[in-house]
Design a protein around this motif. Sequence first.
Motif, mmCIF file in Angstrom:
data_model
loop_
_atom_site.group_PDB
_atom_site.id
_atom_site.type_symbol
_atom_site.label_atom_id
_atom_site.label_comp_id
_atom_site.label_asym_id
_atom_site.label_seq_id
_atom_site.Cartn_x
_atom_site.Cartn_y
_atom_site.Cartn_z
ATOM 1 N N UNK A 1 46.666 39.703 40.731
ATOM 2 C CA UNK A 1 47.353 40.910 40.259
ATOM 3 C C UNK A 1 47.808 41.813 41.397
ATOM 4 N N UNK A 2 47.123 41.723 42.532
ATOM 5 C CA UNK A 2 47.488 42.542 43.681
ATOM 6 C C UNK A 2 47.315 41.700 44.936
ATOM 7 N N UNK A 3 47.925 42.127 46.015
ATOM 8 C CA UNK A 3 47.758 41.414 47.274
ATOM 9 C C UNK A 3 46.294 41.477 47.691
ATOM 10 N N UNK B 1 48.108 52.943 35.763
ATOM 11 C CA UNK B 1 48.541 54.128 35.025
ATOM 12 C C UNK B 1 48.761 53.809 33.549
ATOM 13 N N UNK B 2 48.690 52.513 33.189
ATOM 14 C CA UNK B 2 48.899 52.134 31.796
ATOM 15 C C UNK B 2 47.556 52.059 31.065
ATOM 16 N N UNK B 3 47.607 52.110 29.736
ATOM 17 C CA UNK B 3 46.385 51.991 28.941
ATOM 18 C C UNK B 3 46.602 50.952 27.841
ATOM 19 N N UNK B 4 46.011 49.768 27.895
ATOM 20 C CA UNK B 4 45.114 49.310 28.961
ATOM 21 C C UNK B 4 45.897 48.921 30.214
ATOM 22 N N UNK B 5 45.222 48.864 31.367
ATOM 23 C CA UNK B 5 45.939 48.604 32.624
ATOM 24 C C UNK B 5 46.383 47.152 32.784
ATOM 25 N N UNK B 6 45.906 46.257 31.932
ATOM 26 C CA UNK B 6 46.335 44.865 32.018
ATOM 27 C C UNK B 6 46.578 44.319 30.619
ATOM 28 N N UNK B 7 47.518 43.362 30.526
ATOM 29 C CA UNK B 7 47.721 42.681 29.240
ATOM 30 C C UNK B 7 46.799 41.481 29.126
ATOM 31 N N UNK B 8 46.179 41.083 30.214
ATOM 32 C CA UNK B 8 45.350 39.875 30.208
ATOM 33 C C UNK B 8 43.880 40.240 30.007
ATOM 34 N N UNK C 1 37.371 39.279 36.712
ATOM 35 C CA UNK C 1 36.388 39.546 37.759
ATOM 36 C C UNK C 1 37.077 39.503 39.094
ATOM 37 N N UNK C 2 36.326 39.465 40.164
ATOM 38 C CA UNK C 2 36.826 39.386 41.535
ATOM 39 C C UNK C 2 37.574 40.651 41.936
ATOM 40 N N UNK C 3 38.598 41.009 41.160
ATOM 41 C CA UNK C 3 39.388 42.198 41.472
ATOM 42 C C UNK C 3 39.879 42.765 40.150
ATOM 43 N N UNK C 4 40.263 44.053 40.119
ATOM 44 C CA UNK C 4 40.753 44.626 38.869
ATOM 45 C C UNK C 4 41.901 43.803 38.302
ATOM 46 N N UNK C 5 41.775 43.376 37.061
ATOM 47 C CA UNK C 5 42.844 42.657 36.401
ATOM 48 C C UNK C 5 42.950 41.189 36.756
ATOM 49 N N UNK C 6 42.067 40.659 37.607
ATOM 50 C CA UNK C 6 42.139 39.226 37.904
ATOM 51 C C UNK C 6 41.521 38.470 36.733
ATOM 52 N N UNK C 7 42.381 37.756 35.972
ATOM 53 C CA UNK C 7 41.931 37.070 34.762
ATOM 54 C C UNK C 7 41.729 35.586 35.055
ATOM 55 N N UNK C 8 40.577 35.052 34.664
ATOM 56 C CA UNK C 8 40.305 33.626 34.756
ATOM 57 C C UNK C 8 40.781 32.994 33.450
ATOM 58 N N UNK C 9 41.819 32.128 33.534
ATOM 59 C CA UNK C 9 42.368 31.498 32.349
ATOM 60 C C UNK C 9 41.796 30.096 32.199
ATOM 61 N N UNK C 10 41.274 29.782 31.011
ATOM 62 C CA UNK C 10 40.807 28.427 30.734
ATOM 63 C C UNK C 10 41.867 27.689 29.927
ATOM 64 N N UNK C 11 41.735 26.373 29.910
ATOM 65 C CA UNK C 11 42.708 25.540 29.203
ATOM 66 C C UNK C 11 43.520 24.681 30.158
ATOM 67 N N UNK C 12 43.180 24.717 31.438
ATOM 68 C CA UNK C 12 43.931 23.980 32.463
ATOM 69 C C UNK C 12 43.837 22.474 32.207
ATOM 70 N N UNK C 13 44.974 21.782 32.376
ATOM 71 C CA UNK C 13 45.024 20.329 32.278
ATOM 72 C C UNK C 13 43.989 19.737 33.251
#
Lengths: 283, 233
Positions: free
Chosen positions: B164-166, B185-192, B121-133
Amino acid sequence: MVQPGYGATVQDLGRPGLAALGVGCSGAADRGALRLANRLVGNPEDAAGLEMPLGGVELEFRRAATCALAGADCPAWVNGRPVGTRTPLAVPAGARLRLGTPVRGLRVYLAVRGGLDVPAVLGSRATDTLAGLGPGRLTAGLLLPVGTAATGWPAAEHAPRRAPAGPTVLQVIPGPRDDWFTAAALRTLCGEPYTVTADSDRVGMRLDGPALERAESGELPSEGMVAGALQVPPSGRPILFLADHPVTGGYPVIAVVRRADLDAAAQARPGDTLRFRLEGAGR
Amino acid sequence: MRVLRCGSDAVLIETEDAEQAQRLHAALRDAPPPGTGELVPAARTVLVRYDPSATDWQRLRAAVTALPLREAPPAEAAETVRIPVRYDGPDLAEVARLAGLTPRQVVERHTAARYRVAFCGFAPGFAYLTGLDPHLRVPRRAEPRTRVPAGAVAVADEYTGVYPRTSPGGWQLLGTTDLPLWDPTADPPTRLRPGTAVRFVAIGQHGERGERGESGEHGESGEHGESGEAVRP
């Protein structure tokens, strides 16, 4: 592009299906108008055209082209000769198409037979102003290539205009977070007029009117948003999300404008009055 | 779970917690009820768009509540995306101070954990990762930065992520990665993608910079941001 007006962008029907990656659909704010303009020149409905808020655009055609204008009612001229909207226009090579200011509505659409052939990003030529995807804002001097998307000729030579008088009425469905507001808030939303402010763009329209009172003051974790959502920030004044809305947001949504009324919402311009009605409550 | 209407062609399903939201998203993706379209997982919800000519929200509510959820989030990614990080972020010392740890311990805890993409969310490709200490769960900066560089590795609340971007941003910056994570330009555009497993790997020197005490450009890090936007990056 001789003169891009007040922020013309290239739009098609957007890039659906990527929201889980943080990419919104974007595309024409008034999708019906772009579809109509494309039909009038024999394009598929999803071909790329121009979205021109408040008109003011001037284009020079290097080659002869067939065009159509739709959306907001806007005076237009080809080489100084007035031309109609919602009808195919033959524009000779070297001619200039100029748009004035719409007399009603906000966004004017131009389709060119063959479609605009700017490079696609993630399967779409739409400019997403929030995500920064697509061709970006157009500037004077830019050359817009015309493609070969046309598939036939249209059945109609002119599309009649439906122009309701009075304020725009938008039907809404309560929720998903109407229970975060007092019962009076939904009555206020659907009882009082709201005015579109100048702080409005393709992301959303800020509305001025009575504040909507929260019953629940906690924080809402990020959740998915849809076009038409009426998100209410702490000011209590709703923001109506349009084509370039964020994929997720953290303010509660009191109600959502039904899909069928979104094109009308996208044509409201600063100073216009909107009225909201509960779905099924009649007009 | 609660199924809430969200306009004429979507419902928002509220889950009990973040994990249930991830499991529900996986279950809906694997066995979508008839008429459903795009799914948008988020912190405690899954938004489900539907085709109103094929189904309606009551039918969807019945289908969703009958959907079996697997016990644990599916180990969807056979591979774990490894993100190399230089832990040289301007907020490393401040995060260490808030956590009551040394910068080196912050790096150790950040690299030890196993993460999963909960949602984007927030921006294209911005991934929220869970599991933080849990020790590294710090509030956003009191004053968001107007410009966070692409590749900045950051933490806030229960999440970690990589810009992912500035863009502007208010998360606390621990370091930087050169791994390109967003390519339209990649498919999919993110690995996350949601469900992807992620680990961070420290490269080069780390910790020293923070120990010199570069904390607090903007004074004390305060409460969460404006109401309702607490986890917005």
